[in-house]
Design a protein around this motif. Sequence first.
Motif, mmCIF file in Angstrom:
data_model
loop_
_atom_site.group_PDB
_atom_site.id
_atom_site.type_symbol
_atom_site.label_atom_id
_atom_site.label_comp_id
_atom_site.label_asym_id
_atom_site.label_seq_id
_atom_site.Cartn_x
_atom_site.Cartn_y
_atom_site.Cartn_z
ATOM 1 N N GLU A 1 63.496 -37.360 -19.445
ATOM 2 C CA GLU A 1 63.173 -38.474 -18.545
ATOM 3 C C GLU A 1 61.821 -39.103 -18.866
ATOM 4 O O GLU A 1 61.592 -40.281 -18.601
ATOM 5 N N ALA A 2 60.940 -38.301 -19.445
ATOM 6 C CA ALA A 2 59.607 -38.820 -19.792
ATOM 7 C C ALA A 2 59.617 -39.561 -21.132
ATOM 8 O O ALA A 2 58.579 -40.043 -21.590
ATOM 9 N N GLY A 3 60.809 -39.621 -21.759
ATOM 10 C CA GLY A 3 60.911 -40.320 -23.035
ATOM 11 C C GLY A 3 60.479 -39.483 -24.224
ATOM 12 O O GLY A 3 60.337 -39.991 -25.336
ATOM 13 N N GLU A 4 60.274 -38.167 -24.005
ATOM 14 C CA GLU A 4 59.871 -37.272 -25.092
ATOM 15 C C GLU A 4 61.106 -36.596 -25.676
ATOM 16 O O GLU A 4 62.165 -36.554 -25.033
ATOM 17 N N ILE A 5 60.964 -36.066 -26.885
ATOM 18 C CA ILE A 5 62.088 -35.338 -27.502
ATOM 19 C C ILE A 5 62.483 -34.175 -26.601
ATOM 20 O O ILE A 5 61.641 -33.387 -26.162
ATOM 21 N N ASP A 6 63.769 -34.064 -26.308
ATOM 22 C CA ASP A 6 64.263 -33.008 -25.418
ATOM 23 C C ASP A 6 64.653 -31.783 -26.246
ATOM 24 O O ASP A 6 65.803 -31.655 -26.695
ATOM 25 N N PHE A 7 63.668 -30.901 -26.459
ATOM 26 C CA PHE A 7 63.931 -29.704 -27.277
ATOM 27 C C PHE A 7 64.844 -28.708 -26.570
ATOM 28 O O PHE A 7 65.315 -27.757 -27.187
ATOM 29 N N LYS A 8 65.118 -28.925 -25.268
ATOM 30 C CA LYS A 8 66.087 -28.080 -24.555
ATOM 31 C C LYS A 8 67.478 -28.226 -25.174
ATOM 32 O O LYS A 8 68.332 -27.362 -25.035
ATOM 33 N N LYS A 9 67.686 -29.349 -25.859
ATOM 34 C CA LYS A 9 68.990 -29.582 -26.502
ATOM 35 C C LYS A 9 68.997 -29.047 -27.940
ATOM 36 O O LYS A 9 69.994 -29.170 -28.649
ATOM 37 N N ASP A 10 67.869 -28.494 -28.399
ATOM 38 C CA ASP A 10 67.783 -27.992 -29.764
ATOM 39 C C ASP A 10 68.367 -26.571 -29.842
ATOM 40 O O ASP A 10 68.613 -25.917 -28.811
ATOM 41 N N PHE A 11 68.576 -26.085 -31.028
ATOM 42 C CA PHE A 11 69.243 -24.798 -31.259
ATOM 43 C C PHE A 11 68.574 -23.651 -30.502
ATOM 44 O O PHE A 11 69.237 -22.817 -29.883
#
Length: 482
Positions: A189-199
């Motif tokens: 939501e803050a427009g930052e890369i969402d690393f929660k979706k990373d491996f």
Amino acid sequence: MSKQKRTKIKEVLSVGVSDKAVVKGWVRTKRQNKNVAFIALNDGSTIHNLQLVADPSTIGEDLLKLVTTGACISAEGQIVASQGSGQSVEMNVSTLEVLGSADPEKYPLQPKKHSMEFLREIAYLRPRTNTFGAIYRIRHAMIFAIHKFFNDKGFLNIHTPIITGSDAEGAGETFRVTSLDLENIPKNEAGEIDFKKDFFDKETNLTVSGQLEGELAAMALSEIYTFGPTFRAENSNTTRHLAEFWMIEPEVAFADLEDNMDLAEEMLKYLVSYALENCADDLAFLNQREIDEDKNKKAEDRNELCLLDRLKFVVDNDFVRITYTEAIDILRNSKPNKKKKFQYLIDGWGADLQSEHERFLVEKHFKKPVILSDYPKDIKSFYMRMNDDGKTVAAMDILFPGIGEIVGGSQREERYEKLVARMDEMNVPKDELWWYLDTRKFGTAPHSGYGLGFERMILFVTGMTNIRDVIPFPRTPGNAEF
């Protein structure tokens, strides 16, 4: 050709005159007239070639035409005393087979002198040269010697992670590891890369050091060491930097800075002694190579000591141990500093020493390897133990001739409150290293360790001048070809 087992050329040369043997390898050179062909064969087991003597009428002219520089052949014959100079034995070839031909018009490694720059462009072939064969055999010997040294002292080898969520050095020069679709990077939501979706559900990178995880193991097993690849995304094109390199990192519980220095000095002397005892032929070749190259250099650029003398210099001398403060006084009052010959002038306490300063201390001032200790806290890492003066940390670097720093280490900060204070001071994120801090709460103990950059060690032992030439496939900015 009969199915007789292959004998390595190293063994053929050491055994001497013998019955029939089968050798296999790559042709270095071939000289031929109508009566006889002389083939220099090398299989990588030794720097020395085996001379094959072949009769064209027996072997066949058409077959011998395929025996060119770079071709791979198998030869069978009698090992006899050599008639010519340059070798003690040679093979009288009875049968010969070409396993792989090499087009002499296209084969890049012709029997002539090639520049190091050219050889880096054909790194897939450069192991076939005398220089790189010698380097890789020495590199292997040093790998074996490191494991033997620590094994014989009761250390356990620990594999630490290559993919990690932390930056041990805090320098931020890491290679990011991700499985995200770079064409469609998810954002929060803050427009930052969402690393929660990373491996790994978080931001990860290739490790810059196995030290922090090594400390965890030392807090249970007492004496451990790592020997693994490390990675730094430092955009540096110098002769001393690689993006991928190997590190040896021991961590020892119940050891203080003095113990740490003792272990590192003992290890370095052991490795150099091992090389002198077990790599004599390759070192003799590299020593002569350096002497020949020095003849073409200006007097001030030549080595004061030849390679073999530099190696003996390390084994034969106790390392000088001085504090950073003492080193600064020596450097500040030195001729190069007073005459402004140093590129980086030493004004006062707190300066970060450069390679030129380190080499001055070793090569000019003490003429011995040097261990510097007790550095200013502001130029060292957060995990180094704070000294009682509040200004310095219990760090140590070992300096070698021609190289400068070869080992860097410290007593680690085992006191929880002081470690937290240092992390806050240096903006090291505590939430990422909660597990590291926990070891200071659960059965903490004084402990120490250091890192030896393996390629820098190989630079020293081989006398090479560019770190790209002591690792088989160098990774540097803009270069990941092979």
